[in-house]
Design an enzyme around this catalytic site. Sequence first.
Site: not given
Length: 772
Positions: A462, A466-467, A580
Amino acid sequence: MPTMKLALLSLLMFSCHCIRFSVVYAAEMSTISAGQSLTGSDTLVSSGGVFELGFFSPGNSSYTYLGIWYKKIEVRTVVWVGNRDLPLTTSSPALAIDGANLVILGGRITYKLSDNSVSGNVSATLLDSGNFVLRGESSEAILWQSFDDPSDTFLPGMKLGYSRKTGKVWVLTSWKNATDPSPGDFSLRIDSESPDEFVILKGASQQWNLFWSQPRDDCHIFDFCGSFSTCNNRTTPTCECLDGFRTSDAKKRPQHDTSLGCTRRIPLQCEEMGYGNGDEDKFLKMDHVTFPLYYNPLERISTEACKSACSGDCSCTAYAYDGSGSGGCLLWHGDLLNLRQLSEDDPDGKTIFVKLAAYELQNSPEINKTLKIALASAVPLVALVLSTYIFCRWKKKQKGKMAPTQDILLFDLDLSIAAGTDETSHKGIGNEKNAEDAWLPLFSFSSVTAATENFSNSNKLGEGGFGPVYKGKLLNGKHVAVKRLSKKSAQGMLELRNETMLIAKLQHKNLARLLGCCLERDEKILIYEYMPNKSLDSFLFDQAKRHLLNWEKRAHIVEGIAQGLIYLHQHSRLRIVHRDLKASNVLLDNDMNPKISDFGLAKMFGGNESEANTNRIVGTYGYMSPEYALEGVVSIKSDVFSFGVLLLEIISGKKNTGFYQTDSMNLLGYAWQLWQEDRALRLVDLALENHNSDGTLMRHINVALLCVQEIAADRPTMSEALTMLTNELLTLPSPKQPAFSCIRTQKIPEPPLYRPDLNSVNDVTISLMEAR
């Protein structure tokens, strides 16, 4: 006239006696009736003054419990605790009668001691037997009694056993420790296999445990100190980790807990790299010990052959050559248990060799100086990379060669930090006496490349803000998740340091485990344990997969998430706010156990801090609490709000930020509207249409709405929320209108690196706003 004076004097004396009697009666009443309550330091005293009932705090505990103790014994001896599984934190608890039931009131929580459906006035009386009984108005029949729920003390008149008619079981259960009366490890009950025998059990293992013999000591009790520990009754503490090992808990071992065991500070090279032999691992010699349990004998071989047999076997953890008796080679595989340290003059002393990583046995000051890297805010991360590079060069010169995919280096990180007034300022507290070192493997870029097949798209799990995240396979066959931070990612060195420092320290079954990192070639790569079922959102919001999550699995996931947050908020050495929490940051293992991940935005509190103001608002739209999003105030109640949103998503199968209804706003507004109209079960996911859990679902919806209330003080703590979810005897308070429930949801664009054809693993959206 004298006769009148005498009569008046007699009347006066009688009145004084009555007044005195009333005062004594009021001070030592034994009964509480409907409309009365017992609060604070008030107590009930049995009619003969034998027992006393009231609220108490054991030892130096900050929690409050309802208990019964001996009145006439100077040192308080508690024989019964009413709320063992629900410690109260309120400063003003109360015991009252609600309808026909005894209840304990503790702030927002109402705990039922009894659960009766009769009507009429009732009263509760403390008897001289130590029994606290609840009776009806017109009958002497007992509606409830404390003797039916014994704690750790057996009093005359109590029962131990079980009822074949009702299935009721009477069991004695030990306290967890001297300051915690919650159920401990040991219980006394009738043996289910032999109804005429009583047994003492440890835990629920249904096996015999040594609890009395003569002569014996603690070190003879099976697994008393846990794995890879030595037990020595002549020292304090009794249990110590072997050299090269540390306590299994992230925090320092409590004095009362002797069974946590120990784990390796550095993994064995043989296990970590998948070598065919153990040449990179060495042995620690231990003298004057007893042999651990469960060894495998190899007879008729030499001492060197014995050592080689263990060295070449990755699963072998220790060996010994027993020259006494018949002699022979002894090999241990797995955990070392019941290893006792004896005195030097003890004739029973043996010698054993425990396998350790080679680094553990290197005592060179230069090596220690190179490897001991104190990580604090004043030292830029570039110094860490430089130190690691220097060590790599030195190690290659020493060894002459090293396979490029095997150069996993281990260094000692002092990861103890305290948050300042803002995330950009951290104050190192690495010199604390109790600060512990955390070990984190540093992977080479070549080994990461090989593990992911050069970051092949076929291995891609995925991609988030953030990358990308890839599936990888180490040489030992272990699968890992490789998070490669984009060079344009909003997560910079600060967030990377945050995440590595936090997760290296945190150890909980509901937190994702960080296995290492790679910092070569300008890369910022994190290596996690692999979660085969990816993230919660890949099931919850997928039309095909959502049916795989029945209510039992969803409730299990909710409880696991709550347990992970409780650890972060209460039980880790620093108070941590995740900031988060969302469905994509909850990973699922092979058994669908949840693990909270992605700590790049976490906020840490030191000392007695409970909240802070920040100028940097980060997180994901739809999950942020109002006080944080609008004012920059962050606390553990920020995570509680996010948990409430996530709980509503798990119940409904709908995203808060992507929810659309013609007559409603967002998911919070819709849930609140249904709650007010007494149609809350309309919120439940249609995939759960065959469930039989209306009561449990209503309780979960109620708790979710309590968690998303606008004022932080109105929200429960995570421990209170979990108690409300799991204890059906609690009466839940009514929620107030949720925050943001009157704002219509806007379509939120996905993060720029989002790929709709891939499942989300650790996607994080960062919002930067100026605090007002």
